[in-house]
Design a protein around this motif. Structure first.
Motif, mmCIF file in Angstrom:
data_model
loop_
_atom_site.group_PDB
_atom_site.id
_atom_site.type_symbol
_atom_site.label_atom_id
_atom_site.label_comp_id
_atom_site.label_asym_id
_atom_site.label_seq_id
_atom_site.Cartn_x
_atom_site.Cartn_y
_atom_site.Cartn_z
ATOM 1 N N PRO A 1 70.407 27.563 -37.605
ATOM 2 C CA PRO A 1 69.447 26.644 -36.978
ATOM 3 C C PRO A 1 68.064 27.239 -36.772
ATOM 4 C CG PRO A 1 70.973 27.484 -35.336
ATOM 5 C CD PRO A 1 71.461 27.974 -36.679
ATOM 6 N N ASP A 2 67.935 28.560 -36.864
ATOM 7 C CA ASP A 2 66.642 29.206 -36.612
ATOM 8 C C ASP A 2 65.827 29.442 -37.873
ATOM 9 O OD1 ASP A 2 67.189 29.521 -33.820
ATOM 10 O OD2 ASP A 2 68.575 31.107 -34.353
ATOM 11 N N CYS A 3 66.344 29.032 -39.010
ATOM 12 C CA CYS A 3 65.699 29.354 -40.279
ATOM 13 C C CYS A 3 64.756 28.243 -40.731
ATOM 14 C CB CYS A 3 66.763 29.594 -41.339
ATOM 15 S SG CYS A 3 66.096 30.126 -42.923
ATOM 16 N N ARG B 1 67.319 36.767 -35.442
ATOM 17 C CA ARG B 1 67.201 35.335 -35.128
ATOM 18 C C ARG B 1 65.936 35.049 -34.329
ATOM 19 N NH1 ARG B 1 72.403 32.315 -35.722
ATOM 20 N NH2 ARG B 1 71.263 30.692 -34.668
ATOM 21 N N GLN B 2 65.555 35.960 -33.467
ATOM 22 C CA GLN B 2 64.318 35.760 -32.707
ATOM 23 C C GLN B 2 63.108 35.730 -33.645
ATOM 24 O OE1 GLN B 2 63.636 37.498 -28.777
ATOM 25 N NE2 GLN B 2 61.829 38.511 -29.630
ATOM 26 N N VAL B 3 63.056 36.666 -34.578
ATOM 27 C CA VAL B 3 61.945 36.691 -35.535
ATOM 28 C C VAL B 3 61.994 35.447 -36.419
ATOM 29 C CG1 VAL B 3 60.893 37.946 -37.457
ATOM 30 C CG2 VAL B 3 61.801 39.210 -35.491
ATOM 31 N N ARG C 1 63.223 32.532 -35.677
ATOM 32 C CA ARG C 1 62.818 31.379 -34.856
ATOM 33 C C ARG C 1 61.301 31.340 -34.694
ATOM 34 N NH1 ARG C 1 66.774 31.649 -31.763
ATOM 35 N NH2 ARG C 1 66.004 33.307 -30.454
ATOM 36 N N GLU C 2 60.701 32.499 -34.478
ATOM 37 C CA GLU C 2 59.242 32.585 -34.343
ATOM 38 C C GLU C 2 58.557 32.083 -35.612
ATOM 39 O OE1 GLU C 2 55.956 36.041 -34.858
ATOM 40 O OE2 GLU C 2 57.772 36.611 -33.763
ATOM 41 N N VAL C 3 59.047 32.527 -36.767
ATOM 42 C CA VAL C 3 58.461 32.106 -38.039
ATOM 43 C C VAL C 3 58.678 30.610 -38.252
ATOM 44 C CG1 VAL C 3 58.593 32.365 -40.552
ATOM 45 C CG2 VAL C 3 58.647 34.388 -39.081
ATOM 46 N N ALA C 4 59.878 30.129 -37.974
ATOM 47 C CA ALA C 4 60.167 28.700 -38.140
ATOM 48 C C ALA C 4 59.286 27.850 -37.231
ATOM 49 C CB ALA C 4 61.642 28.427 -37.865
ATOM 50 N N ASP C 5 59.070 28.302 -36.002
ATOM 51 C CA ASP C 5 58.198 27.559 -35.080
ATOM 52 C C ASP C 5 56.771 27.491 -35.609
ATOM 53 O OD1 ASP C 5 60.347 27.173 -33.386
ATOM 54 O OD2 ASP C 5 59.720 28.680 -31.915
ATOM 55 N N ARG C 6 56.297 28.586 -36.182
ATOM 56 C CA ARG C 6 54.947 28.600 -36.752
ATOM 57 C C ARG C 6 54.850 27.670 -37.949
ATOM 58 N NH1 ARG C 6 53.469 34.927 -37.005
ATOM 59 N NH2 ARG C 6 51.763 34.108 -38.260
ATOM 60 N N CYS C 7 55.873 27.665 -38.783
ATOM 61 C CA CYS C 7 55.880 26.765 -39.939
ATOM 62 C C CYS C 7 55.897 25.306 -39.493
ATOM 63 C CB CYS C 7 57.093 27.048 -40.830
ATOM 64 S SG CYS C 7 57.043 28.655 -41.647
ATOM 65 N N ALA C 8 56.716 25.012 -38.494
ATOM 66 C CA ALA C 8 56.798 23.636 -37.994
ATOM 67 C C ALA C 8 55.476 23.185 -37.395
ATOM 68 C CB ALA C 8 57.913 23.528 -36.952
ATOM 69 N N LEU D 1 66.115 43.244 -23.898
ATOM 70 C CA LEU D 1 66.840 43.990 -24.930
ATOM 71 C C LEU D 1 66.450 43.528 -26.335
ATOM 72 C CD1 LEU D 1 70.351 44.139 -23.245
ATOM 73 C CD2 LEU D 1 69.051 46.130 -24.057
ATOM 74 N N VAL D 2 66.352 42.226 -26.525
ATOM 75 C CA VAL D 2 66.020 41.703 -27.854
ATOM 76 C C VAL D 2 64.581 42.042 -28.218
ATOM 77 C CG1 VAL D 2 65.783 39.613 -29.254
ATOM 78 C CG2 VAL D 2 67.776 39.891 -27.768
ATOM 79 N N ASP D 3 63.655 41.873 -27.277
ATOM 80 C CA ASP D 3 62.250 42.228 -27.549
ATOM 81 C C ASP D 3 62.118 43.707 -27.898
ATOM 82 O OD1 ASP D 3 61.447 39.625 -27.020
ATOM 83 O OD2 ASP D 3 60.753 40.057 -24.979
ATOM 84 N N THR D 4 62.820 44.545 -27.160
ATOM 85 C CA THR D 4 62.798 45.988 -27.422
ATOM 86 C C THR D 4 63.406 46.289 -28.788
ATOM 87 O OG1 THR D 4 62.950 46.455 -25.056
ATOM 88 C CG2 THR D 4 63.558 48.239 -26.558
ATOM 89 N N ALA D 5 64.503 45.621 -29.090
ATOM 90 C CA ALA D 5 65.164 45.829 -30.379
ATOM 91 C C ALA D 5 64.248 45.432 -31.537
ATOM 92 C CB ALA D 5 66.468 45.035 -30.437
#
Length: 197
Positions: free
Chosen positions: A127-129, A63-65, A67-74, A15-19
């Motif tokens: 926490p995801d930012c 939040r998913q997007v 988190r993805e950006v934060a993971d890339r930055c980290a 659902l989240v991926d589709t959204a």
């Protein structure tokens, strides 16, 4: 973990991926829960089992997007030279690179503040930012004498605001690659000048 829980988690992820995909293409207003349910191949009951309404679904997509950006930055910061200036510059560069991507532009930069409210963008409690990573990097810079005592938190707000505005500029540009290069060079200059011991 039980099979039922695994199935529930898989449904929520679908659902989240589709959204994310639909909000990227059509925006919040142009995406109906009916469209999400149909594209995800789940029942309306499954949607409302996981999310109270369309706004809650959007928040999960946001939040998913985020988190993805934060993971890339980290990851970029960890791969850089182990000094606060180098890590902050690398994290900023990864953030600006992410701002070239349509789902980051639409969900994070354009729709997020409108749907979820601007207030959440000035707090450290998400926490995801990537803002929290930036604050941690600036606290380390402060500890090592790269910035004056007591400045880490306000600087994190200012630099993150600058990064967000740079992302908006990239997203609005007719030549996004050129805009990314220009704002990236300016951001790099800003961080280098700011974090000179």
């Amino acid at each position: 973990m039980s099979r039922k829980v695994e199935q529930g988690d898989a449904t929520r992820r679908r659902l989240v991926d589709t959204a994310v995909a639909l909000f990227t293409e059509h925006g919040f207003a142009g995406t109906s829960t009916t469209a999400v349910v149909a594209a995800a191949g789940v029942t309306r009951g499954a949607l409302y089992h996981h999310f109270a309404d369309k706004e809650a679904l959007f928040e999960a997509a946001y939040r998913q997007v985020q988190r993805e950006v934060a993971d890339r930055c980290a990851a970029a910061a960890l791969a850089a030279d182990p000094t606060p200036p180098a890590r902050i510059r690398a994290g900023m560069a990864a953030y600006l690179d992410a701002c070239l991507e349509p789902h980051v532009q639409r969900v994070l930069l354009r729709e997020g503040p409108l749907v979820l409210g601007w207030e959440r963008s000035v707090a450290f409690d998400d926490p995801d930012c990537a803002r929290r990573q930036l604050r941690d990097g600036l606290r380390e810079a402060e500890r090592l004498g790269f910035v004056p005592a007591g400045r880490a938190e306000p600087l994190a707000h200012l630099l993150f605001g600058a990064a967000n505005q740079a992302g908006v500029v990239i997203a609005a540009a007719s030549d996004q690659a050129t805009a990314r290069a220009e704002v990236g060079a300016a951001m790099d200059d800003l961080v280098v000048r700011l974090l000179t011991a």
